[in-house]
Motif scaffolding. Sequence first.
Motif, mmCIF file in Angstrom:
data_model
loop_
_atom_site.group_PDB
_atom_site.id
_atom_site.type_symbol
_atom_site.label_atom_id
_atom_site.label_comp_id
_atom_site.label_asym_id
_atom_site.label_seq_id
_atom_site.Cartn_x
_atom_site.Cartn_y
_atom_site.Cartn_z
ATOM 1 N N GLY A 1 0.799 -1.214 0.000
ATOM 2 C CA GLY A 1 0.000 0.000 0.000
ATOM 3 C C GLY A 1 0.833 1.265 0.000
ATOM 4 N N GLU A 2 1.811 1.356 0.893
ATOM 5 C CA GLU A 2 2.604 2.575 0.976
ATOM 6 C C GLU A 2 3.478 2.777 -0.259
ATOM 7 O OE1 GLU A 2 4.692 2.911 4.646
ATOM 8 O OE2 GLU A 2 2.870 2.947 5.858
ATOM 9 N N ALA A 3 3.846 1.676 -0.922
ATOM 10 C CA ALA A 3 4.682 1.789 -2.113
ATOM 11 C C ALA A 3 3.874 2.140 -3.363
ATOM 12 C CB ALA A 3 5.441 0.480 -2.347
ATOM 13 N N ASN A 4 2.565 1.882 -3.340
ATOM 14 C CA ASN A 4 1.794 1.989 -4.586
ATOM 15 C C ASN A 4 0.634 2.972 -4.554
ATOM 16 O OD1 ASN A 4 2.794 -0.295 -6.559
ATOM 17 N ND2 ASN A 4 2.777 -1.204 -4.503
ATOM 18 N N LEU A 5 0.151 3.358 -3.390
ATOM 19 C CA LEU A 5 -1.042 4.204 -3.333
ATOM 20 C C LEU A 5 -0.674 5.668 -3.114
ATOM 21 C CD1 LEU A 5 -3.566 2.005 -1.326
ATOM 22 C CD2 LEU A 5 -3.169 2.140 -3.789
ATOM 23 N N ARG A 6 -1.396 6.519 -3.809
ATOM 24 C CA ARG A 6 -1.198 7.957 -3.749
ATOM 25 C C ARG A 6 -2.511 8.632 -3.368
ATOM 26 N NH1 ARG A 6 2.837 5.921 -3.625
ATOM 27 N NH2 ARG A 6 4.655 6.026 -5.004
ATOM 28 N N PRO A 7 -2.487 9.907 -2.981
ATOM 29 C CA PRO A 7 -3.732 10.602 -2.643
ATOM 30 C C PRO A 7 -4.762 10.486 -3.760
ATOM 31 C CG PRO A 7 -1.853 11.930 -1.989
ATOM 32 C CD PRO A 7 -1.299 10.768 -2.763
ATOM 33 N N GLY A 8 -5.969 10.099 -3.389
ATOM 34 C CA GLY A 8 -7.046 9.956 -4.359
ATOM 35 C C GLY A 8 -7.211 8.552 -4.884
ATOM 36 N N ASP A 9 -6.194 7.702 -4.775
ATOM 37 C CA ASP A 9 -6.367 6.293 -5.140
ATOM 38 C C ASP A 9 -7.382 5.661 -4.205
ATOM 39 O OD1 ASP A 9 -4.511 6.479 -7.170
ATOM 40 O OD2 ASP A 9 -2.869 5.607 -6.011
ATOM 41 N N GLU A 10 -8.083 4.637 -4.686
ATOM 42 C CA GLU A 10 -9.183 4.074 -3.915
ATOM 43 C C GLU A 10 -8.942 2.610 -3.556
ATOM 44 O OE1 GLU A 10 -12.588 6.945 -5.964
ATOM 45 O OE2 GLU A 10 -12.741 4.748 -6.160
ATOM 46 N N VAL A 11 -9.337 2.252 -2.340
ATOM 47 C CA VAL A 11 -9.385 0.869 -1.869
ATOM 48 C C VAL A 11 -10.853 0.554 -1.615
ATOM 49 C CG1 VAL A 11 -8.734 -0.759 -0.060
ATOM 50 C CG2 VAL A 11 -7.083 0.955 -0.860
ATOM 51 N N LEU A 12 -11.362 -0.477 -2.280
ATOM 52 C CA LEU A 12 -12.769 -0.844 -2.150
ATOM 53 C C LEU A 12 -12.911 -2.030 -1.205
ATOM 54 C CD1 LEU A 12 -15.722 -0.563 -2.942
ATOM 55 C CD2 LEU A 12 -15.241 -1.891 -5.016
ATOM 56 N N LEU A 13 -13.661 -1.838 -0.130
ATOM 57 C CA LEU A 13 -13.938 -2.861 0.873
ATOM 58 C C LEU A 13 -15.430 -3.170 0.837
ATOM 59 C CD1 LEU A 13 -11.923 -1.095 3.714
ATOM 60 C CD2 LEU A 13 -11.064 -2.853 2.163
#
Length: 326
Positions: A122-134
Amino acid sequence: MTSTLSVPQAAAVAEPDNLAALTRPDFPLLAQTACLGQPLIYLDHAATSQKPRQVLEALQHYYDHDNANVHRGAHQLSARATEGFEGARAKAAAFVGAANPNEIVFTRNASEAINLVARSWGEANLRPGDEVLLTVMEHHSNLVPWQLLADRTGCVLRHAGLTDTGELDLNDLRSKLTQRTRLVSLVQVSNTLGCLNPIAEVAALAHAAGALVLVDACQSLPHLPVNVKQLGADFLVGSSHKLCGPTGMGFLWGREALLEAMPPFLGGGEMIQDVYLDHSTWAGLPHKFEAGTPAIGEAVGMGAALDYLQAIGLDRIHAWEQQLTR
């Protein structure tokens, strides 16, 4: 030499309608009586499962005969401990249909496995505005790590809802998949609702949107056959104590290319290749993610638990449970 553990002999010829009577004697804890002198009935398996004697014997044998640190010792105890430890990894890989044992990372539990993905991938690939769907049916273990990740990275959490019958609303999930979705993380079997989610269908939808899929399989692994290739998963987590194994032991399965690209989760011994005063290089998979002395006896015990379930047969366990609910 590694000991050969017994498996429930009667289970090899049992029909689903006899599984309870045939396997109950394998669980010493169930020999005690409850109130009014009635046989103890244990119904809290979703929280933790009981341990058959085959698992207890495996733990006892390890500590009686093989107790030593793994990988680094040249003596016979270390060699036997390593054989048992890595043998459990191979059993876990076979249990979920992994391409090879290097795709199995041992953790303390499934919560730690999800935190590993959130921290490392997560910390290596996600940026502000990217979404994680749960989904709204997730266990806290599959909510809180992503909430913490959102605080650190600025990623956005979205949640698919339920139908009126208490099942995953696929239409809602489909509508919330966007070009910003990077990961869909959901449970295969809900610990509260009991519903079985259509993971393969969800994975196809997620991959079509360019997202990865993490499956929390804690409640499904002891109840029905689970194969990561058939599910189309990218990550899958499991917990030993839900599988008739010891507590303090779990695992992460991840596609090898994803794990190779991810940075280490924790630093320390065992996860390094070379260490200098100002920098280090990392060990190969899966050890890059396994810092420090691992839970060796617990891994051996989990391996025995997987043997036990395989000896009974996951298809037959699933058939028995379906019979109970009819």
